[in-house]
Design a protein around this motif. Structure first.
Motif, PDB file in Angstrom:
ATOM      1  N   LEU A  26     -34.460 -12.585 -10.756  1.00  0.00           N
ATOM      2  CA  LEU A  26     -34.686 -14.041 -10.822  1.00  0.00           C
ATOM      3  C   LEU A  26     -35.562 -14.845 -10.429  1.00  0.00           C
ATOM      4  O   LEU A  26     -35.808 -15.791 -10.908  1.00  0.00           O
ATOM      5  N   ASP A  30     -37.945 -17.114 -12.394  1.00  0.00           N
ATOM      6  CA  ASP A  30     -38.214 -18.558 -12.011  1.00  0.00           C
ATOM      7  C   ASP A  30     -39.615 -18.756 -11.699  1.00  0.00           C
ATOM      8  O   ASP A  30     -40.443 -19.976 -12.127  1.00  0.00           O
ATOM      9  N   TYR A  33     -41.433 -19.096 -15.267  1.00  0.00           N
ATOM     10  CA  TYR A  33     -41.200 -20.271 -15.905  1.00  0.00           C
ATOM     11  C   TYR A  33     -41.639 -21.585 -15.122  1.00  0.00           C
ATOM     12  O   TYR A  33     -42.188 -22.681 -15.922  1.00  0.00           O
ATOM     13  N   ALA A  34     -42.094 -21.546 -13.984  1.00  0.00           N
ATOM     14  CA  ALA A  34     -42.664 -22.533 -13.150  1.00  0.00           C
ATOM     15  C   ALA A  34     -44.119 -22.740 -13.443  1.00  0.00           C
ATOM     16  O   ALA A  34     -44.405 -23.543 -13.612  1.00  0.00           O
ATOM     17  N   ARG A  50     -38.132 -28.803 -15.746  1.00  0.00           N
ATOM     18  CA  ARG A  50     -37.946 -27.332 -16.120  1.00  0.00           C
ATOM     19  C   ARG A  50     -36.091 -27.190 -15.820  1.00  0.00           C
ATOM     20  O   ARG A  50     -35.969 -27.373 -14.303  1.00  0.00           O
ATOM     21  N   LEU A  52     -33.293 -24.110 -15.571  1.00  0.00           N
ATOM     22  CA  LEU A  52     -33.266 -22.741 -15.918  1.00  0.00           C
ATOM     23  C   LEU A  52     -31.917 -22.178 -15.253  1.00  0.00           C
ATOM     24  O   LEU A  52     -31.360 -22.470 -14.389  1.00  0.00           O
ATOM     25  N   VAL A  62     -33.945 -21.607 -20.811  1.00  0.00           N
ATOM     26  CA  VAL A  62     -34.856 -22.632 -20.117  1.00  0.00           C
ATOM     27  C   VAL A  62     -35.122 -23.831 -21.069  1.00  0.00           C
ATOM     28  O   VAL A  62     -35.328 -23.527 -21.872  1.00  0.00           O
TER      29      VAL A  62
END
Length: 114
Positions: A26, A30, A33-34, A50, A52, A62
């Motif tokens: 996870l 994170d 995608y950050a 964002r 998620l 997301v």
């Protein structure tokens, strides 16, 4: 640190098809995608939010938004098996997501800045 983003086909096969995402997986999701969100901000000059969300089964979504525009929406499946075969594939995937988001912003600039 980047080596954590690579999951070979053999490693992926060893992970059960159904399973709960572990905290380290996870965290990788994170962080990936950050980084995509930061790259979108740098390219567009807009503030990107964002969201998620992952279920216990490893399915989720997301969303990247700016003002009133959803610039990118991606469905996530098998989150417990998240990773890329190579770091090059990781970079290519991230770059594609950023380009797609920028295309949305360029297509709807008034909504992105409303």
């Amino acid at each position: 640190m980047l080596a954590n983003f690579t999951v070979t086909e053999e490693q992926r096969r060893a992970i059960p098809v159904i399973g709960d995402p572990e905290p380290d997986v996870l965290l990788r999701l994170d962080l990936f995608y950050a980084a995509v969100g930061v790259a979108i901000e740098e390219r567009s000059g807009l503030l990107i939010s964002r969201t998620l969300e992952i279920s216990d089964e490893g399915i989720g979504r997301v969303l990247f938004t700016t003002r009133r525009l959803v610039v990118l929406s991606k469905t996530l499946r098998d989150a417990h098996r998240f990773g890329f075969n190579t770091l090059g594939k990781c970079a290519k995937t991230g770059t594609k997501l950023v380009k797609d988001a920028i295309k949305s912003i360029e297509a709807y600039p008034d909504v992105a800045r409303a």
